[in-house]
Design a protein around this motif. Structure first.
Motif, short mmCIF file in Angstrom:
data_model
loop_
_atom_site.label_atom_id
_atom_site.label_comp_id
_atom_site.label_asym_id
_atom_site.label_seq_id
_atom_site.Cartn_x
_atom_site.Cartn_y
_atom_site.Cartn_z
N ASP A 420 0.81 -1.21 0.00
CA ASP A 420 0.00 0.00 0.00
C ASP A 420 0.85 1.27 0.00
OD1 ASP A 420 -2.66 1.32 0.30
OD2 ASP A 420 -1.81 1.96 2.22
N VAL A 421 2.10 1.18 0.50
CA VAL A 421 2.97 2.37 0.50
C VAL A 421 4.03 2.27 -0.59
CG1 VAL A 421 2.57 2.81 2.95
CG2 VAL A 421 4.53 1.40 2.26
N GLY A 422 3.90 1.30 -1.49
CA GLY A 422 4.80 1.20 -2.63
C GLY A 422 5.97 0.26 -2.47
N ILE A 423 5.92 -0.60 -1.46
CA ILE A 423 6.99 -1.59 -1.27
C ILE A 423 6.45 -2.94 -1.72
CG2 ILE A 423 8.54 -2.71 0.38
CD1 ILE A 423 8.26 -0.19 2.12
N LYS A 424 6.98 -3.45 -2.81
CA LYS A 424 6.53 -4.72 -3.34
C LYS A 424 7.21 -5.86 -2.59
CE LYS A 424 6.25 -7.48 -7.59
NZ LYS A 424 6.57 -7.53 -9.04
N VAL A 425 6.40 -6.74 -2.03
CA VAL A 425 6.91 -7.85 -1.23
C VAL A 425 6.61 -9.17 -1.92
CG1 VAL A 425 6.72 -9.10 0.97
CG2 VAL A 425 6.73 -6.59 0.95
#
Length: 558
Positions: A420-425
């Motif tokens: 949601d904050v732009g960190i792809k996991v």
């Protein structure tokens, strides 16, 4: 830590939420009192002191679940959770611990501590036999702490480095002389950490971890091994020569192996199983199972282990080496949701390395990171991590803890929140050996984990935050993220030898302030492990070791 000593499935349940039992003694004030007084703990303070008023009934069979099936039940060789659960009925330590973590006699009937805190003298029981009939003596204690346990157990090895000498003035006296005071020293002598091993079985052996003798289970405990049918059950039977007269009360204990979580829930619901240990079923099943009128739910029995959950962060990898990125992670994750929804309301928030049970917990010293996605994005912007065309600022690999559906949901929630904050996991699924191999080799960015605090920071916390000088990747599951702070090292080393409780609190307050600012790991919550058991089972959770107790006092009303 949780990994090195067997992280287990978490669970918690109750319609009435019991408060955590405060532990202000046994870790601070009690230890200080013990060091001031050169007295003797009497054998009258036995486990029987915790028994209910009802007279125990002898006989009967207790049916339990061990999940996952342990690789061994030799507690001297392996400390994983399932091994400790079964092995604690077979092997014993010099003491056990009350719910307040006060020492209770076990193989040692009494002990004394010198006023300077340097000499610990244990008087051993004289009527103890090993399961093969050989007598238990002080030589077994010396062998266990000088040779066997330091070779098989990292925590014992670290603590024994603080010991100047171990001697046996006679066959039933063992004396430990320390190099300098170590107030938490008594906490290493329970069965799970200070397993006493039979010296006579290992004559001529030098490689204790791989010795063939490890396959022959010979302890001093109240139960012996009858049969281990792999994939089905482990069957223990009453030890007729146990040193405590009239004990154990049970004739048999079966540890059933049921791989499917739904199958484990059904086994309890239908009466095949008498008790469920924390993690035997998923959290969301507990409320339903606890409704039955003949079932009791308890949160006690984890006072010693005292687990705290967190995300391991690999600080060797960019951008995790930037504290702003770690702060962004903290603000991006809704930890209230983790406790309330992922773990079905079983847990408590924490903002630092100690749980609310610890007498050294200082919430005023901790930096808090409320759920604030906007603040997380601002920190990422400040770092120059702008979203690309797909909205991605950074990519990370997350290794879930492979212990059931609850932990899988946990990993999926972390992925969703960070996305949601732009960190792809990307989730990297693996089995338990693969998980352990990845985190100890540094092959991860994020990893779900938890640590057992083990009664005192000097025993349970040091290994998570101490620097590993000259080691790019630690060889055991401790400071796997590569965190290094000289002041933290100094505080940990000083506090572990400080006898004055007020000074220890001051040192640990500074430690909590630094760690909560540095965020070497991301603490998520205090774990709570409820136990469900049928009301006919008595004394199941009599000590601070809970289900890892030896069960000599457990009995079944029939």
């Amino acid at each position: 830590m949780g990994a090195g000593e067997g992280p287990r499935l978490n669970s918690r349940q109750t319609r009435k939420r019991n408060r955590y039992r405060p532990v202000a003694t046994g870790r601070g004030d009690t230890m200080k009192r013990m060091l001031r007084l050169f007295g003797t703990w009497l054998a009258a303070a036995t486990l029987g002191g915790f028994a209910h008023a009802q007279a125990p009934v002898n006989g009967g069979t207790l049916n339990l679940i061990v999940q996952p099936e342990p690789p061994t039940i030799n507690l001297g060789v392996n400390k994983l959770g399932p091994v400790s659960f079964v092995g604690s009925k077979l092997y014993e330590g010099l003491i056990t611990l009350s719910p307040k973590l006060e020492p209770i006699p076990m193989l040692a009937e009494s002990w004394s501590i010198s006023p300077d805190g340097l000499v610990y003298t244990f008087k051993l029981r004289k009527n103890v036999k090993w399961h093969d009939g050989k007598p238990f003596t002080a030589e077994d204690v010396l062998f266990s702490f000088q040779k066997f346990l330091p070779a098989t157990f990292a925590r014992t090895r670290q603590v024994m480095e603080k010991v100047e000498s171990i001697t046996a003035p006679d066959s039933h006296t063992a004396v430990f002389r320390l190099k300098q005071p170590f107030p938490s020293f008594m906490l290493i002598f329970d069965a799970t950490g200070g397993t006493i091993m039979p010296r006579h079985m290992y004559e001529g052996v030098t490689e204790y971890r791989t010795a063939s003798q490890n396959n022959t289970i010979v302890g001093t405990g109240p139960f012996r091994v009858k049969e281990w049918r792999k994939g089905a059950y482990i069957h223990l039977v009453r030890n007729p020569d146990y040193w405590s007269p009239g004990k154990p009360h049970l004739d048999n204990i079966y540890f059933h192996v049921i791989p499917d979580a739904n199958g484990r829930a059904i086994a309890f619901e239908t009466g095949r199983i008498d008790a469920l240990r924390g993690g035997d079923v998923e959290n969301f099943e507990l409320r339903r199972l606890a409704i039955a009128k003949d079932v009791k739910l308890a949160e006690s029995g984890w006072e010693f282990l005292d687990p705290i959950g967190f995300l391991n962060l690999n600080l060797r990898n960019k951008p995790l080496d930037d504290v702003r990125f770690r702060q962004a992670l903290a603000h991006a994750i809704d930890r209230n949701f983790i406790v309330r929804s992922v773990f079905s309301g079983f847990g408590r928030l924490t903002d630092g390395p100690f749980t609310s049970r610890s007498p050294f917990k200082n919430t005023a010293a901790e930096t808090r990171y409320p759920f604030d996605p906007a603040r997380a994005r601002a920190l990422l912007d400040e770092m120059g991590l702008k979203p690309n065309a797909d909205g991605v600022r950074a990519e990370l690999r997350l290794v879930p803890l492979p212990y059931g559906e609850t932990w899988q949901r946990f990993a999926e929630f972390i992925r969703e929140r960070l996305g949601d904050v732009g960190i792809k996991v990307t989730l990297v699924p693996t089995d338990v050996p693969g998980w352990y191999r990845r985190i100890t080799s540094g092959d991860f960015d994020l990893a779900l984990n938890f640590v057992y605090l083990l009664g005192d920071p000097a025993i349970g916390s040091n290994q998570t935050y101490l620097s590993f000088a000259g080691m790019p990747v630690p060889s055991s599951a401790a400071n796997v993220g590569g965190y290094s702070n000289p002041r933290v090292d100094e505080l940990l080393r000083t506090a572990e030898h400080t006898q004055d409780v007020a000074e220890r609190r001051r040192l640990y307050a500074e430690l909590q302030k630094i760690l909560s600012q540095d965020l070497p790991v991301l603490w998520t919550h205090e774990l709570v492990f409820p136990t469900l058991h049928r009301t006919k089972v008595h004394n199941l959770l009599a000590t601070g070791l809970g289900m890892n107790e030896n069960f000599a006092d457990v009995w079944i009303k029939r």
